[in-house]
Enzyme design. Structure first.
Site, PDB file in Angstrom:
ATOM      1  N   CYS A   2      10.098 -61.986 166.232  1.00  0.00           N
ATOM      2  CA  CYS A   2      11.155 -61.985 167.898  1.00  0.00           C
ATOM      3  C   CYS A   2      12.462 -61.240 167.685  1.00  0.00           C
ATOM      4  O   CYS A   2      12.705 -61.040 165.769  1.00  0.00           O
ATOM      5  CB  CYS A   2      11.234 -63.561 168.176  1.00  0.00           C
ATOM      6  SG  CYS A   2       9.842 -64.030 167.845  1.00  0.00           S
ATOM      7  N   ARG A  27      11.448 -56.176 168.830  1.00  0.00           N
ATOM      8  CA  ARG A  27      10.591 -56.515 168.844  1.00  0.00           C
ATOM      9  C   ARG A  27       9.581 -57.418 168.616  1.00  0.00           C
ATOM     10  O   ARG A  27       9.599 -58.683 168.386  1.00  0.00           O
ATOM     11  CB  ARG A  27      12.041 -57.714 167.562  1.00  0.00           C
ATOM     12  CG  ARG A  27      12.854 -56.670 167.048  1.00  0.00           C
ATOM     13  CD  ARG A  27      13.622 -57.213 166.535  1.00  0.00           C
ATOM     14  NE  ARG A  27      13.944 -58.301 165.307  1.00  0.00           N
ATOM     15  CZ  ARG A  27      14.208 -57.846 164.030  1.00  0.00           C
ATOM     16  NH1 ARG A  27      14.834 -56.977 163.995  1.00  0.00           N
ATOM     17  NH2 ARG A  27      13.635 -59.026 163.098  1.00  0.00           N
ATOM     18  N   TRP A  74       7.570 -62.271 169.889  1.00  0.00           N
ATOM     19  CA  TRP A  74       6.243 -61.391 170.055  1.00  0.00           C
ATOM     20  C   TRP A  74       5.196 -63.184 169.500  1.00  0.00           C
ATOM     21  O   TRP A  74       5.428 -63.615 168.568  1.00  0.00           O
ATOM     22  CB  TRP A  74       6.008 -61.091 168.656  1.00  0.00           C
ATOM     23  CG  TRP A  74       4.941 -60.130 168.267  1.00  0.00           C
ATOM     24  CD1 TRP A  74       4.558 -58.588 168.888  1.00  0.00           C
ATOM     25  CD2 TRP A  74       4.106 -60.495 167.502  1.00  0.00           C
ATOM     26  NE1 TRP A  74       3.609 -57.846 169.036  1.00  0.00           N
ATOM     27  CE2 TRP A  74       3.017 -59.509 167.439  1.00  0.00           C
ATOM     28  CE3 TRP A  74       4.230 -61.353 166.103  1.00  0.00           C
ATOM     29  CZ2 TRP A  74       1.769 -59.261 166.436  1.00  0.00           C
ATOM     30  CZ3 TRP A  74       3.207 -61.821 165.612  1.00  0.00           C
ATOM     31  CH2 TRP A  74       1.768 -60.666 166.085  1.00  0.00           C
ATOM     32  N   ASN A 100      13.350 -66.545 165.180  1.00  0.00           N
ATOM     33  CA  ASN A 100      12.830 -65.816 164.969  1.00  0.00           C
ATOM     34  C   ASN A 100      12.033 -66.052 163.396  1.00  0.00           C
ATOM     35  O   ASN A 100      12.526 -66.914 162.293  1.00  0.00           O
ATOM     36  CB  ASN A 100      13.568 -64.645 164.572  1.00  0.00           C
ATOM     37  CG  ASN A 100      12.147 -63.264 163.932  1.00  0.00           C
ATOM     38  OD1 ASN A 100      11.075 -63.670 164.151  1.00  0.00           O
ATOM     39  ND2 ASN A 100      12.647 -62.430 163.759  1.00  0.00           N
ATOM     40  N   GLY A 101      10.777 -66.481 163.011  1.00  0.00           N
ATOM     41  CA  GLY A 101       9.709 -66.727 162.112  1.00  0.00           C
ATOM     42  C   GLY A 101       8.751 -67.874 162.230  1.00  0.00           C
ATOM     43  O   GLY A 101       8.116 -67.498 164.003  1.00  0.00           O
ATOM     44  N   GLU A 484      -1.503 -40.723 159.500  1.00  0.00           N
ATOM     45  CA  GLU A 484      -0.695 -41.282 159.601  1.00  0.00           C
ATOM     46  C   GLU A 484      -0.662 -40.780 161.377  1.00  0.00           C
ATOM     47  O   GLU A 484      -0.106 -41.504 162.470  1.00  0.00           O
ATOM     48  CB  GLU A 484       1.086 -40.835 159.183  1.00  0.00           C
ATOM     49  CG  GLU A 484       2.077 -40.423 160.090  1.00  0.00           C
ATOM     50  CD  GLU A 484       2.763 -42.018 160.193  1.00  0.00           C
ATOM     51  OE1 GLU A 484       1.904 -42.924 160.241  1.00  0.00           O
ATOM     52  OE2 GLU A 484       3.350 -42.242 161.276  1.00  0.00           O
ATOM     53  N   LYS A 488      -0.897 -43.000 164.410  1.00  0.00           N
ATOM     54  CA  LYS A 488       0.430 -42.909 166.012  1.00  0.00           C
ATOM     55  C   LYS A 488      -0.484 -42.670 167.116  1.00  0.00           C
ATOM     56  O   LYS A 488       0.040 -43.177 167.689  1.00  0.00           O
ATOM     57  CB  LYS A 488       1.003 -40.928 165.244  1.00  0.00           C
ATOM     58  CG  LYS A 488       2.206 -41.372 165.131  1.00  0.00           C
ATOM     59  CD  LYS A 488       3.395 -42.344 164.792  1.00  0.00           C
ATOM     60  CE  LYS A 488       2.885 -43.151 164.437  1.00  0.00           C
ATOM     61  NZ  LYS A 488       4.247 -43.811 163.500  1.00  0.00           N
ATOM     62  N   GLU A 491      -2.067 -46.049 168.280  1.00  0.00           N
ATOM     63  CA  GLU A 491      -0.602 -47.383 168.170  1.00  0.00           C
ATOM     64  C   GLU A 491       0.022 -47.134 169.692  1.00  0.00           C
ATOM     65  O   GLU A 491      -0.343 -48.447 170.293  1.00  0.00           O
ATOM     66  CB  GLU A 491       0.322 -47.603 167.339  1.00  0.00           C
ATOM     67  CG  GLU A 491       1.822 -46.737 166.973  1.00  0.00           C
ATOM     68  CD  GLU A 491       2.021 -46.995 166.262  1.00  0.00           C
ATOM     69  OE1 GLU A 491       3.111 -47.742 165.400  1.00  0.00           O
ATOM     70  OE2 GLU A 491       2.514 -46.288 165.160  1.00  0.00           O
ATOM     71  N   HIS A 507     -19.014 -38.515 153.985  1.00  0.00           N
ATOM     72  CA  HIS A 507     -19.673 -39.641 153.229  1.00  0.00           C
ATOM     73  C   HIS A 507     -20.021 -40.106 154.495  1.00  0.00           C
ATOM     74  O   HIS A 507     -20.327 -41.793 153.817  1.00  0.00           O
ATOM     75  CB  HIS A 507     -18.790 -40.056 152.075  1.00  0.00           C
ATOM     76  CG  HIS A 507     -19.034 -38.763 150.906  1.00  0.00           C
ATOM     77  ND1 HIS A 507     -20.027 -37.957 149.995  1.00  0.00           N
ATOM     78  CD2 HIS A 507     -17.972 -37.392 150.619  1.00  0.00           C
ATOM     79  CE1 HIS A 507     -20.282 -37.813 148.881  1.00  0.00           C
ATOM     80  NE2 HIS A 507     -18.373 -36.975 149.270  1.00  0.00           N
ATOM     81  N   LYS A 608       8.309 -53.966 166.247  1.00  0.00           N
ATOM     82  CA  LYS A 608       8.653 -52.914 166.026  1.00  0.00           C
ATOM     83  C   LYS A 608       8.803 -53.551 164.361  1.00  0.00           C
ATOM     84  O   LYS A 608       8.332 -52.912 163.099  1.00  0.00           O
ATOM     85  CB  LYS A 608      10.342 -52.919 165.873  1.00  0.00           C
ATOM     86  CG  LYS A 608      11.043 -51.789 165.182  1.00  0.00           C
ATOM     87  CD  LYS A 608       9.970 -50.581 165.334  1.00  0.00           C
ATOM     88  CE  LYS A 608      10.784 -48.744 164.653  1.00  0.00           C
ATOM     89  NZ  LYS A 608      10.166 -48.220 164.343  1.00  0.00           N
TER      90      LYS A 608
END
Ligand code: M6R
Length: 613
Positions: A2, A27, A74, A100-101, A484, A488, A491, A507, A608
């Site tokens: 958050c 965030r 969040w 936040n936490g 990556e 990208k 997401e 495989h 983020k």
């Protein structure tokens, strides 16, 4: 995850809080809220959804006053809803808290408080904090500050907190344990925030609170204390970031701006770390050549995109230093029984420097007596403060949730670090190091070349974004690039995408290939040892009628014989090609997301900075 912000001073707090929250929305964006001391006492507004909902609510039911605290959420404990939004209050509306936490022992605290007659409204862990403070006051705490200290001594877990008391109209309390929190000093007052960009336009100096510290802010000044009430001598740091760095600068999104910033960021990193004699200078790494000569192993740990940078770092460090190098994800490393000893250097990679799993892994490595070097983008972050040495990526604030410029800066940091360690260990000659640095010097222009072809990449994205899935293939240095590129894409565009080592495709994933599946193949080198192997892997896709989108080196004639679409990039040494190739994949994902109409800077469910495990 958050974002929190707070202000005490001479101005109306509401615009300061809303502007700060706008900059912290990356965030978390499940809900938002503020609490302000108004002329009618402590008042609050909260809304589920984006900050715009809160702004709309405030335009109908205005608030004015100071000091104030704000929060963008969040969700962890409890669904996104108005009742679960911050600020949370005690039973009498006297104490307002943003957090936040995660308060890990919240359930037992809640049970005890419920037994003592407290009534909880939300499903959050946070709500125990104002109730604990209320209980401390009821138990006879000398004053609000003592009540905060008493309450926090009972809480376990992680927190960054902003707290207001109805009966203290010019005081804001802040506290930190394991979640980021800064105190900003400005001309018009004092600020707290989850990060500097949130309040950068107001402040000249910053105090980075340490774990276990709290700050008492009034319009007269700031005092930092321990939870035992002892005053701590704090260091103030000048704010180095220009306020414009946290703006979109005319780009439609932060992500697009950050993609375009890459040539400048990398050029300036090179200028800072390569001297006129063509040698790498990493003063903040600090270890002597003797240290590197005695080193046996490097362990690199990180999460998400930073993990892909770690994989690249492993390939390059092994290639240039002769050291054994291992990588792991932060969330896995700490739950296995890693065998690392004093002669292992632990490298933690993180844009934010606040990722919970990376930090926990670093602490584990420290317990095992390893030296720690971090590769990090944020000065004053927890990761930096807990490391023995650091390579700053200096990419400036990265606000788009999807990491772009921080990633290429991490790759460049690994390139410089590998050359530095390779030289220190005598594994590479000065002449070879210079050859490598000359090749690196060409990277910013090569990225610029890719950016100039954005329209072509957009056309390819427009053609292929519709399908349910996409496969990304690469080998060796470009295997992490494939991972990556896929990350990208998924997401920000929400199209399922998978990155794979091209040689592994047969495989398993080869079963997915049909005439609809876009397969993005990274085959940018014409002369190195994996190029021919990569071509063979692509032929396997062609034989099964996959739709091949190739990333190829300018002038490559072979690729056009089998690829449906080609993105050409300039020739660059294979070791450094990932720095250029990934930019094409960032743009491909970006335009796919745009075509699919997603919220690119704030993709669903993401935040983020992942400060919870
Ligand atoms: O701040 P960090 O680099 O430690 O963050 C790690 C990941 O959370 C981050 O890279 C994430 O995967 C990004 N959203 C990727 O774009």
């Amino acid at each position: 995850m958050c974002g929190i912000v707070g202000y005490v001073g001479t101005e109306d707090a509401v615009p300061v809080l809303l502007d700060g929250l706008k900059r912290l929305e990356y965030r978390g964006y499940d809900s938002a809220g503020i609490a302000v001391q108004t002329k009618d006492g402590l008042q609050w507004r909260k809304c589920v959804g984006r900050l715009t909902e809160l702004e709309e609510a405030l335009s109908k039911h205005r608030l004015q006053g100071r000091p104030g605290i704000g929060h963008t959420r969040w969700a962890t404990h409890g669904e996104p809803s108005e009742i679960n939004s911050h600020p949370h209050l005690d039973g009498q509306g006297r104490v307002a808290v943003v957090h936040n936490g995660i308060i890990e022992n919240y359930q037992s605290l809640r049970d005890q408080l419920t037994a003592a007659g407290h009534h909880f409204l939300s499903a959050t862990d946070t709500e125990v904090i104002p109730h604990l403070i209320e209980q401390e006051l009821a138990n006879g705490a000398a004053d609000p500050e003592a009540a905060v200290r008493g309450a926090l001594k009972k809480a376990r877990g992680a927190y960054a907190l902003g707290i207001l008391f109805r009966d203290q109209p010019d005081t804001l309390y802040a506290a930190r344990l394991g979640s980021p929190l800064i105190v900003g000093l400005g001309d018009n007052g004092y600020y707290i925030a989850s990060d500097v960009p949130a309040v950068v336009k107001h402040i000249r100096e910053v105090i980075y609170l340490n774990d276990g510290e709290m700050a008492v802010l009034t319009s007269e000044g700031v005092t930092v204390k321990t939870l035992d009430g002892e005053t701590v001598a704090h260091t103030t740091h000048p704010v180095q970031m220009a306020p414009e760095a946290a703006e979109r600068a005319g780009f439609e999104t932060f992500m697009l701006k950050e993609i375009h910033e890459q040539p400048r960021v990398l050029r300036s990193l090179l200028e800072q770390h390569v001297n006129d004699a063509g040698q790498v200078q990493l003063p903040e790494v600090g270890f002597s050549d003797d240290y590197f000569q005695l080193l046996r192993r490097i362990m690199i740990v990180s999460c998400g995109t930073a993990y892909h940078a770690a994989m690249y770092g492993k390939f390059l460090l092994e290639h240039l230093t002769g050291l054994a190098v291992e990588t792991d994800l932060g969330s896995e490393f700490r739950y296995r029984s890693p065998r690392i000893e004093r002669d292992t250097l632990f490298v933690a990679v993180s844009q934010s420097g606040e990722t919970a799993d990376t930090l926990a892994s670093l602490r584990l490595a420290r317990e095992m007596k390893c030296k720690v070097c971090s590769i990090c983008n944020v000065q004053g972050s927890t990761l930096v403060r807990e490391s023995d040495s650091v390579v700053f990526t200096e990419a400036g604030p990265e606000i788009g949730v999807a990491s772009t410029k921080a990633y290429t800066a991490q790759l460049l940091a690994f390139a410089l670090f590998s050359i530095h360690v390779g030289r220190a260990r005598g594994e590479i000659t000065d002449a070879y190091a210079q050859e490598l640095l000359e090749a690196l010097a060409g990277v910013p222009d090569a990225i610029h070349y890719v950016l100039e072809r954005a329209d072509h990449i957009r056309a390819i994205a427009d053609k292929h974004h519709d399908g349910p899935s996409a496969l990304y293939l690469g080998r060796r240095f470009n295997y992490p690039t494939a991972l990556e590129g896929a990350l990208k894409n998924k997401e920000i565009s929400y199209q399922h995408a998978e990155g794979y080592a091209a040689g592994e495709m047969k495989h398993g994933p080869i079963a997915l290939i049909n005439e609809y599946l876009p397969v993005i193949c990274i085959c940018t080198q014409t002369a190195d040892e994996v190029y021919e192997k990569m071509i063979s892997n692509i032929k396997e896709v062609e034989a099964r009628h996959g739709r091949i989108i190739a990333l190829a080196t300018d002038g490559d004639k072979q690729v056009s014989t089998f690829a449906e679409d080609i993105i050409y990039v300039p020739a660059i040494r294979e070791e450094f090609s990932p720095l250029v190739n990934v930019v094409a994949l960032q743009l491909l994902a970006y335009y796919a997301a745009q075509a699919r109409g997603t919220d690119i800077d704030k993709p669903r469910n993401l935040a983020k900075s992942v400060t919870v495990e």
